[in-house]
Design a protein around this motif. Structure first.
Motif, PDB file in Angstrom:
ATOM      1  N   UNK A 192      15.760 -28.603 -25.670  1.00  0.00           N
ATOM      2  CA  UNK A 192      16.562 -27.503 -25.141  1.00  0.00           C
ATOM      3  C   UNK A 192      17.629 -28.076 -24.215  1.00  0.00           C
ATOM      4  N   UNK A 193      18.862 -27.689 -24.444  1.00  0.00           N
ATOM      5  CA  UNK A 193      19.995 -28.033 -23.591  1.00  0.00           C
ATOM      6  C   UNK A 193      20.029 -29.525 -23.238  1.00  0.00           C
ATOM      7  N   UNK A 194      19.776 -30.362 -24.249  1.00  0.00           N
ATOM      8  CA  UNK A 194      19.869 -31.809 -24.064  1.00  0.00           C
ATOM      9  C   UNK A 194      18.626 -32.467 -23.504  1.00  0.00           C
ATOM     10  N   UNK A 195      17.544 -31.723 -23.343  1.00  0.00           N
ATOM     11  CA  UNK A 195      16.307 -32.262 -22.771  1.00  0.00           C
ATOM     12  C   UNK A 195      15.164 -32.072 -23.770  1.00  0.00           C
ATOM     13  N   UNK A 244      15.637 -24.733 -12.173  1.00  0.00           N
ATOM     14  CA  UNK A 244      15.913 -26.111 -11.781  1.00  0.00           C
ATOM     15  C   UNK A 244      14.616 -26.794 -11.389  1.00  0.00           C
ATOM     16  N   UNK A 245      14.398 -28.015 -11.916  1.00  0.00           N
ATOM     17  CA  UNK A 245      13.173 -28.764 -11.633  1.00  0.00           C
ATOM     18  C   UNK A 245      13.380 -30.233 -11.972  1.00  0.00           C
ATOM     19  N   UNK A 246      12.431 -31.059 -11.556  1.00  0.00           N
ATOM     20  CA  UNK A 246      12.512 -32.488 -11.831  1.00  0.00           C
ATOM     21  C   UNK A 246      11.893 -32.793 -13.185  1.00  0.00           C
ATOM     22  N   UNK A 247      12.613 -33.606 -13.952  1.00  0.00           N
ATOM     23  CA  UNK A 247      12.141 -34.020 -15.275  1.00  0.00           C
ATOM     24  C   UNK A 247      12.548 -35.476 -15.484  1.00  0.00           C
ATOM     25  N   UNK A 300      17.053 -31.302 -13.238  1.00  0.00           N
ATOM     26  CA  UNK A 300      17.788 -30.674 -14.321  1.00  0.00           C
ATOM     27  C   UNK A 300      17.809 -29.167 -14.099  1.00  0.00           C
ATOM     28  N   UNK A 301      18.782 -28.525 -14.681  1.00  0.00           N
ATOM     29  CA  UNK A 301      18.887 -27.070 -14.620  1.00  0.00           C
ATOM     30  C   UNK A 301      19.013 -26.535 -16.035  1.00  0.00           C
ATOM     31  N   UNK A 302      18.121 -25.623 -16.388  1.00  0.00           N
ATOM     32  CA  UNK A 302      18.209 -24.945 -17.675  1.00  0.00           C
ATOM     33  C   UNK A 302      18.892 -23.608 -17.437  1.00  0.00           C
ATOM     34  N   UNK A 303      19.827 -23.283 -18.303  1.00  0.00           N
ATOM     35  CA  UNK A 303      20.615 -22.065 -18.169  1.00  0.00           C
ATOM     36  C   UNK A 303      20.170 -21.039 -19.190  1.00  0.00           C
ATOM     37  N   UNK A 304      19.737 -19.883 -18.714  1.00  0.00           N
ATOM     38  CA  UNK A 304      19.375 -18.786 -19.598  1.00  0.00           C
ATOM     39  C   UNK A 304      20.609 -18.071 -20.113  1.00  0.00           C
ATOM     40  N   UNK A 305      20.389 -17.164 -21.024  1.00  0.00           N
ATOM     41  CA  UNK A 305      21.488 -16.402 -21.619  1.00  0.00           C
ATOM     42  C   UNK A 305      21.951 -15.354 -20.618  1.00  0.00           C
TER      43      UNK A 305
END
Length: 113
Positions: free
Chosen positions: A46-49, A88-91, A96-101
């Motif tokens: 998802x989103x590059x991760x 936003x969390x550590x991975x 990283x930040x995942x963006x919802x719709x």
């Protein structure tokens, strides 16, 4: 409590499943379903991760997967901005930040006199 992957997705990608003790799951519409199989170590992107998650198989309709508390707890603590729809969390040592719709912005139409 659990993360789920749709039966249709599992069949589409030919992911191997294993039997697990049955659990009863109540879905969003209140219906109860029984889950007795899972995909171990499903790699998903998802989103590059890329993440690897054990996911129980369930009929999910339009969704390929649903992340549960097991996944959320794995990356705790998290920062969730509900208005901006970000998580936003550590991975792998980086934040990283995942963006919802986000809903589409309506254009303002000016009144003509």
């Amino acid at each position: 409590m659990h993360s789920f992957v749709s039966k249709a997705f599992v069949e589409r990608v030919h992911a191997p499943t294993v039997s697990v003790p049955a659990v009863e799951v109540r879905v969003a519409n209140g219906e109860r379903m029984t889950c007795n199989s899972m995909v171990q170590g499903l790699n998903w992107w998802i989103q590059g991760h890329t993440f690897t998650t054990d996911m129980r198989q369930l009929e999910l309709g339009a969704y390929d997967g649903v992340l549960g508390m097991d996944w959320l707890e794995q990356f705790s603590p998290m920062s969730c901005h509900w208005l901006d729809k970000t998580l936003t969390f550590e991975h792998h040592g980086a934040m990283i930040t995942l963006q919802g719709v986000r809903p589409k912005q309506h254009e303002r139409v000016e009144e003509i006199e």
